[in-house]
Each structure stands twice: as C-alpha cells, then as structure tokens.
Design a protein around this motif. Structure first.
Motif, PDB file in Angstrom:
ATOM      1  N   THR A  31       0.806  -1.213   0.000  1.00  0.00           N
ATOM      2  CA  THR A  31       0.000   0.000   0.000  1.00  0.00           C
ATOM      3  C   THR A  31       0.845   1.271   0.000  1.00  0.00           C
ATOM      4  N   VAL A  35       1.291   4.272  -3.088  1.00  0.00           N
ATOM      5  CA  VAL A  35       1.092   5.712  -2.882  1.00  0.00           C
ATOM      6  C   VAL A  35       2.378   6.469  -3.197  1.00  0.00           C
ATOM      7  N   LEU A  67      -7.465   1.662  -1.882  1.00  0.00           N
ATOM      8  CA  LEU A  67      -7.049   3.064  -1.785  1.00  0.00           C
ATOM      9  C   LEU A  67      -8.111   3.994  -2.370  1.00  0.00           C
ATOM     10  N   LEU A  72      -8.195   7.968  -1.417  1.00  0.00           N
ATOM     11  CA  LEU A  72      -6.811   8.401  -1.622  1.00  0.00           C
ATOM     12  C   LEU A  72      -6.362   8.331  -3.075  1.00  0.00           C
ATOM     13  N   VAL A  73      -7.015   7.490  -3.862  1.00  0.00           N
ATOM     14  CA  VAL A  73      -6.630   7.269  -5.258  1.00  0.00           C
ATOM     15  C   VAL A  73      -7.854   7.408  -6.142  1.00  0.00           C
ATOM     16  N   LEU A  89      -3.333  10.316  -7.307  1.00  0.00           N
ATOM     17  CA  LEU A  89      -3.739  10.580  -5.937  1.00  0.00           C
ATOM     18  C   LEU A  89      -4.780  11.689  -5.880  1.00  0.00           C
ATOM     19  N   GLY A  93      -4.819  11.890  -0.764  1.00  0.00           N
ATOM     20  CA  GLY A  93      -3.669  11.025  -1.018  1.00  0.00           C
ATOM     21  C   GLY A  93      -2.387  11.823  -1.133  1.00  0.00           C
TER      22      GLY A  93
END
Length: 123
Positions: A31, A35, A67, A72-73, A89, A93
C-alpha cells in the motif's frame, strides 16, 4: 487499594483511533509503495506494476481498489486508442507526501541495508 506505578498503566492505555485506521490501511503490504509511486504524478497500471517489483496484477488491483475506497486514489480511463487506465492521488492522497518522505528519511538513517539504487539516481 495499592497505588499503580508508571509501568502498571500500560494495559489501560489504548491505541489512538486515527493511528489504528492508518495502520489498518497502510499496514498491508504494498500500500505505501503504491502511494509513493503515485506521489509525483498519475501512472498507468502497467507502469505502476513495473515500478513495484514483486507485486502481482491481482494484488495491485486489490490495493488500488482499497485506496480508491479510502478516497486516496482516483482511477481515470484515458481515451484511446489504445484505451489505458491510469491512477492518481486525490488531494487526501497527496497530503500523505510529507509523512512518506519523513518515513523514507527515517528508514535511510535507522534501518540497516543499502538502497538498491544509488542515491544520485533516485527520484
């Protein structure tokens, strides 16, 4: 009733809820690396997989889905031909950048082992 010493308080302490949520997501393998690869700019799925040696397509897809669900994504479909999917992102993110950079600096200072890529070649 006996007085509790400082060492006796431990079992009464509780992990911060925010920290628990962070590690519930970022404690999973790959993970944080995903990111980190997405920090500079959105990346196509195939390029993201190449950037993270050892991750399977299935695992990458699963982690990207998690995510995205966490906000976040974002997944974007690039008009073709050929049709390509990229991931970037969200604002939330991107806000992880200072924390991830600090973790990277900490690792270089405190974790044994040498980087696979010379520092002058790293992004």
């Amino acid at each position: 009733m006996p007085e509790l010493g400082a060492h006796d308080v431990g079992p009464c302490q509780k992990v911060d809820d925010g920290m628990a949520r962070v590690f519930q997501l970022f404690g999973k393998r790959w993970t944080g690396l995903i990111v980190a690869v997405l920090l500079p700019h959105p990346v196509h799925f195939a390029d993201l997989r190449r950037a993270i040696p050892g991750i399977s397509e299935r695992m990458l897809s699963d982690r990207l889905t998690e995510l995205a669900a966490a906000g976040l994504v974002v997944r974007e479909v690039d008009d073709g031909p050929p049709l390509r999917v990229s991931y970037g992102l969200t604002e939330a993110g991107g806000a992880l950048e200072p924390a991830l950079l600090e973790l990277g600096s900490w690792a270089e200072k405190h974790l044994p082992g040498s980087p696979q890529c010379p520092s002058e070649l790293r992004k």
